[in-house]
Write a protein that holds these residues in place. Structure first.
Motif, mmCIF file in Angstrom:
data_model
loop_
_atom_site.group_PDB
_atom_site.id
_atom_site.type_symbol
_atom_site.label_atom_id
_atom_site.label_comp_id
_atom_site.label_asym_id
_atom_site.label_seq_id
_atom_site.Cartn_x
_atom_site.Cartn_y
_atom_site.Cartn_z
ATOM 1 N N VAL A 22 0.934 -1.247 0.001
ATOM 2 C CA VAL A 22 -0.022 -0.235 0.005
ATOM 3 C C VAL A 22 0.921 1.448 0.133
ATOM 4 O O VAL A 22 1.762 1.279 0.891
ATOM 5 C CB VAL A 22 -0.930 -0.049 1.385
ATOM 6 N N LEU A 23 0.665 2.047 -0.834
ATOM 7 C CA LEU A 23 1.232 3.528 -1.026
ATOM 8 C C LEU A 23 0.610 4.427 -0.657
ATOM 9 O O LEU A 23 -0.584 4.615 -0.990
ATOM 10 C CB LEU A 23 1.732 3.685 -2.316
ATOM 11 N N TYR A 24 1.042 5.309 0.239
ATOM 12 C CA TYR A 24 0.219 6.221 1.186
ATOM 13 C C TYR A 24 0.696 7.757 0.957
ATOM 14 O O TYR A 24 1.921 7.986 0.600
ATOM 15 C CB TYR A 24 0.139 5.968 2.527
ATOM 16 N N ASN A 25 -0.118 8.831 0.648
ATOM 17 C CA ASN A 25 0.109 9.883 0.599
ATOM 18 C C ASN A 25 0.311 10.751 1.934
ATOM 19 O O ASN A 25 -0.667 10.556 2.756
ATOM 20 C CB ASN A 25 -1.160 10.819 -0.077
ATOM 21 N N GLY A 26 1.441 11.205 1.976
ATOM 22 C CA GLY A 26 1.548 11.859 3.547
ATOM 23 C C GLY A 26 0.530 13.110 3.784
ATOM 24 O O GLY A 26 0.532 13.389 5.126
ATOM 25 N N ALA A 31 -4.343 6.034 1.075
ATOM 26 C CA ALA A 31 -3.677 5.066 0.119
ATOM 27 C C ALA A 31 -4.116 5.603 -1.361
ATOM 28 O O ALA A 31 -5.084 5.851 -1.548
ATOM 29 C CB ALA A 31 -4.349 3.730 0.229
ATOM 30 N N TYR A 32 -2.822 5.749 -1.963
ATOM 31 C CA TYR A 32 -3.107 6.001 -3.527
ATOM 32 C C TYR A 32 -2.820 5.178 -4.174
ATOM 33 O O TYR A 32 -3.113 5.019 -5.478
ATOM 34 C CB TYR A 32 -2.389 7.459 -3.652
ATOM 35 N N TYR A 79 0.125 -7.962 5.790
ATOM 36 C CA TYR A 79 -0.584 -9.382 5.341
ATOM 37 C C TYR A 79 -1.761 -9.780 6.233
ATOM 38 O O TYR A 79 -1.996 -9.303 7.479
ATOM 39 C CB TYR A 79 0.507 -10.358 6.057
ATOM 40 N N SER A 80 -2.761 -10.135 5.557
ATOM 41 C CA SER A 80 -4.055 -10.479 6.125
ATOM 42 C C SER A 80 -4.656 -11.616 5.325
ATOM 43 O O SER A 80 -4.758 -11.614 4.106
ATOM 44 C CB SER A 80 -4.787 -9.308 6.254
ATOM 45 N N SER A 81 -5.075 -12.713 6.201
ATOM 46 C CA SER A 81 -5.759 -13.625 5.418
ATOM 47 C C SER A 81 -7.406 -13.272 5.012
ATOM 48 O O SER A 81 -8.028 -14.006 4.325
ATOM 49 C CB SER A 81 -5.639 -14.960 5.912
ATOM 50 N N SER A 82 -7.781 -12.173 5.730
ATOM 51 C CA SER A 82 -9.339 -11.759 5.807
ATOM 52 C C SER A 82 -9.272 -10.489 5.129
ATOM 53 O O SER A 82 -10.705 -9.813 4.744
ATOM 54 C CB SER A 82 -9.866 -12.319 7.152
ATOM 55 N N MET A 83 -8.446 -9.583 5.565
ATOM 56 C CA MET A 83 -8.964 -7.998 5.199
ATOM 57 C C MET A 83 -8.463 -7.600 3.661
ATOM 58 O O MET A 83 -7.471 -8.170 3.368
ATOM 59 C CB MET A 83 -8.131 -7.315 6.449
ATOM 60 N N ARG A 84 -9.296 -6.950 3.267
ATOM 61 C CA ARG A 84 -8.988 -6.388 2.004
ATOM 62 C C ARG A 84 -8.555 -4.701 2.238
ATOM 63 O O ARG A 84 -9.153 -4.049 2.828
ATOM 64 C CB ARG A 84 -10.153 -6.220 1.195
ATOM 65 N N TYR A 85 -7.398 -4.281 1.491
ATOM 66 C CA TYR A 85 -7.006 -3.128 1.594
ATOM 67 C C TYR A 85 -7.373 -2.493 0.305
ATOM 68 O O TYR A 85 -7.289 -2.932 -0.803
ATOM 69 C CB TYR A 85 -5.347 -3.274 1.895
ATOM 70 N N VAL A 86 -7.855 -1.137 0.557
ATOM 71 C CA VAL A 86 -8.173 -0.629 -0.574
ATOM 72 C C VAL A 86 -7.935 0.893 -0.876
ATOM 73 O O VAL A 86 -7.469 1.567 -0.049
ATOM 74 C CB VAL A 86 -9.980 -0.309 -0.584
ATOM 75 N N LEU A 87 -8.200 1.406 -2.020
ATOM 76 C CA LEU A 87 -7.672 2.733 -2.667
ATOM 77 C C LEU A 87 -8.369 3.534 -1.704
ATOM 78 O O LEU A 87 -9.577 3.639 -1.341
ATOM 79 C CB LEU A 87 -8.073 2.908 -4.056
ATOM 80 N N ASN A 88 -7.601 4.784 -1.207
ATOM 81 C CA ASN A 88 -8.266 5.832 -0.510
ATOM 82 C C ASN A 88 -8.590 5.257 1.060
ATOM 83 O O ASN A 88 -9.244 6.226 1.593
ATOM 84 C CB ASN A 88 -9.594 6.341 -1.180
ATOM 85 N N MET A 89 -7.929 4.118 1.323
ATOM 86 C CA MET A 89 -8.272 3.891 2.617
ATOM 87 C C MET A 89 -7.349 4.651 3.743
ATOM 88 O O MET A 89 -6.577 5.073 3.274
ATOM 89 C CB MET A 89 -8.125 2.542 3.024
#
Length: 154
Positions: A22-26, A31-32, A79-89
């Motif tokens: 995940v790449l984040y904007n400071g 997340a971008y 790492y997560s077996s259940s969580m989804r990481y999404v754009l703009n989170m």
């Protein structure tokens, strides 16, 4: 020519099922760019490369040119077996494996990213004061996750 390289110390192929970059904007703390790494694995020496098409050797996951922002920003591995990481989170420590928070300008801050991803540590400065031709943030002093002092500008 920009890239993110992961290294598995087992020096063998490692399945990246459940891992995310995940790449984040400071400025926003959001997340971008989100890359699910499931379906991928490191090479037999333990390396995994994400980068632009100009990178050699060819990356396993290709990014459009100028994808990785110059900062103040962060790159985080989860790492997560259940969580989804999404754009703009919003930035989160849930499932966090490792992260680097960086900037190219001393005046830029990323307090929220530092607080969540590497609490108690400072931002890393990557700028042309070291080298005008080629520079990167590289983990050199240890392989300790979430330890910013193990990185150096090279």
């Amino acid at each position: 020519t920009e890239y993110i390289e992961l290294f598995y110390t087992g020096q063998t192929s490692f399945d990246l099922q459940g891992y995310w970059l995940v790449l984040y904007n400071g400025k926003t703390g959001r997340a971008y760019r989100v890359l699910e790494l499931s379906g991928h694995h490191t090479d037999e020496l333990g390396f995994f490369l994400v980068g632009s098409s100009a990178v050699n050797p060819a990356p396993m996951v290709r990014l459009p040119p100028n994808t990785i922002q110059n900062g103040a920003d962060a790159v985080a591995l989860y790492y997560s077996s259940s969580m989804r990481y999404v754009l703009n989170m919003a930035v989160t420590a849930k499932g966090l494996v490792d992260a680097v928070v960086y900037t190219s300008r001393v005046t830029e801050k990323a307090e929220q990213l530092l607080k969540v991803l590497v609490p108690g540590q400072g931002i890393l400065y990557e700028n042309d004061s070291h080298s005008t031709e080629d520079e990167s943030l590289s983990r050199c002093h240890s392989l300790s996750a979430r330890l910013q002092s193990s990185f150096q500008v090279g």
